[in-house]
Design an enzyme around this catalytic site. Structure first.
Site, PDB file in Angstrom:
ATOM      1  NE  ARG A 186      12.595  -4.689   9.743  1.00  0.00           N
ATOM      2  CZ  ARG A 186      12.920  -3.937   8.683  1.00  0.00           C
ATOM      3  NH1 ARG A 186      13.666  -2.882   8.838  1.00  0.00           N
ATOM      4  NH2 ARG A 186      12.486  -4.242   7.481  1.00  0.00           N
TER       5      ARG A 186
ATOM      6  NE  ARG B  60       1.574  -5.747  11.118  1.00  0.00           N
ATOM      7  CZ  ARG B  60       2.354  -5.111  10.239  1.00  0.00           C
ATOM      8  NH1 ARG B  60       3.571  -5.548   9.992  1.00  0.00           N
ATOM      9  NH2 ARG B  60       1.912  -4.053   9.605  1.00  0.00           N
TER      10      ARG B  60
ATOM     11  NE  ARG C 282       9.783  -6.595   4.022  1.00  0.00           N
ATOM     12  CZ  ARG C 282       8.761  -5.874   4.465  1.00  0.00           C
ATOM     13  NH1 ARG C 282       8.677  -5.561   5.750  1.00  0.00           N
ATOM     14  NH2 ARG C 282       7.820  -5.479   3.644  1.00  0.00           N
TER      15      ARG C 282
ATOM     16  CE  LYS D 213      -2.163  -0.774   3.598  1.00  0.00           C
ATOM     17  NZ  LYS D 213      -2.741  -1.348   4.762  1.00  0.00           N
TER      18      LYS D 213
ATOM     19  NE  ARG E  60      -5.345   0.521  11.857  1.00  0.00           N
ATOM     20  CZ  ARG E  60      -4.241   0.341  11.121  1.00  0.00           C
ATOM     21  NH1 ARG E  60      -3.987  -0.813  10.581  1.00  0.00           N
ATOM     22  NH2 ARG E  60      -3.391   1.317  10.958  1.00  0.00           N
TER      23      ARG E  60
END
Ligand SMILES: [Zn+2]
Length: 210
Positions: A156, A167, A123, A13, A88
């Site tokens: 991370r 999430r 990542r 996004k 949200r």
């Protein structure tokens, strides 16, 4: 053009929002920025938010809504804006309607969960120099150490599979019902967020003009 941006965390996004803003010359309004600005400028809602933030609590809906309402009245929003991270939840969307805010398009960037899992959990970062890598799309030469400084790469906390899964679950439970909400209002547009970035942007701009 007044746009709400929907999509799971990791759907891309942020990148697309920047391109849409440039195309229409409109500001990107994200909830995080609104809260920080309102607290800095010590607006009435900002002062309320400060109390919650200082005590380590989440800023409640009614305060966020007040800040969004203040922000959308500023001059730079006259030609439109792109709202990112708000609403949200369905109650927040209802509050936006009650403020009399008329949204032109609700853009939903669709990316399947397993693709998002691959993007985010691959990542790797160098804690020493800040370089970023991806096990699939941008791997370090030996796969383990930073090319620039030789430090061992780490994951991370935000990119750990359990965090990403949690999430995504919150997104599916709380935010995804907004798709039905705006579908019923007739202003939802869905674009698949997979492929080359420029191609996705082209699809988005076409969908927004349709
Ligand atoms: Zn490094």
């Amino acid at each position: 053009m007044k746009i709400i941006l929907l999509g799971a965390p990791g759907a891309g996004k942020g990148t697309q929002a920047e391109k849409i803003c440039v195309h229409y010359n409109i500001p990107q309004i994200s909830t995080g920025n609104i809260i920080r600005e309102a607290m800095k400028n010590e607006t009435p809602a900002g002062l309320k938010a400060k109390e919650f933030v200082n005590s380590g609590a989440l800023v409640p809906d009614e305060v966020v809504i007040e800040m969004v309402n203040d922000r959308l009245k500023q001059d730079d929003c006259a030609n439109g804006y792109i709202l990112d991270g708000f609403p949200r939840t369905v109650p927040q969307a209802e509050a936006l309607d009650q403020m009399g805010v008329q949204i032109d398009k609700v853009l939903d960037i669709e990316v399947a969960d397993d693709v998002i899992m691959g993007r985010m959990t691959g990542r790797r970062v160098c804690s020493k120099c800040g370089a970023t890598y991806h096990t699939e799309f941008n791997p370090a030469k030996d796969g383990v150490h930073c090319d620039k400084c030789g430090t061992e790469l780490t994951i991370r906390k935000d990119d750990e599979p359990e965090t990403v899964k949690a999430r995504l679950q919150v997104y599916h439970e709380q935010t995804e019902p907004l798709k039905d909400y705006y579908q019923n209002k007739g202003n939802l547009v869905m674009v698949e967020g997979v492929g080359a970035l420029d191609e996705i942007t082209a699809k988005i701009l076409k969908a927004l003009e349709a």
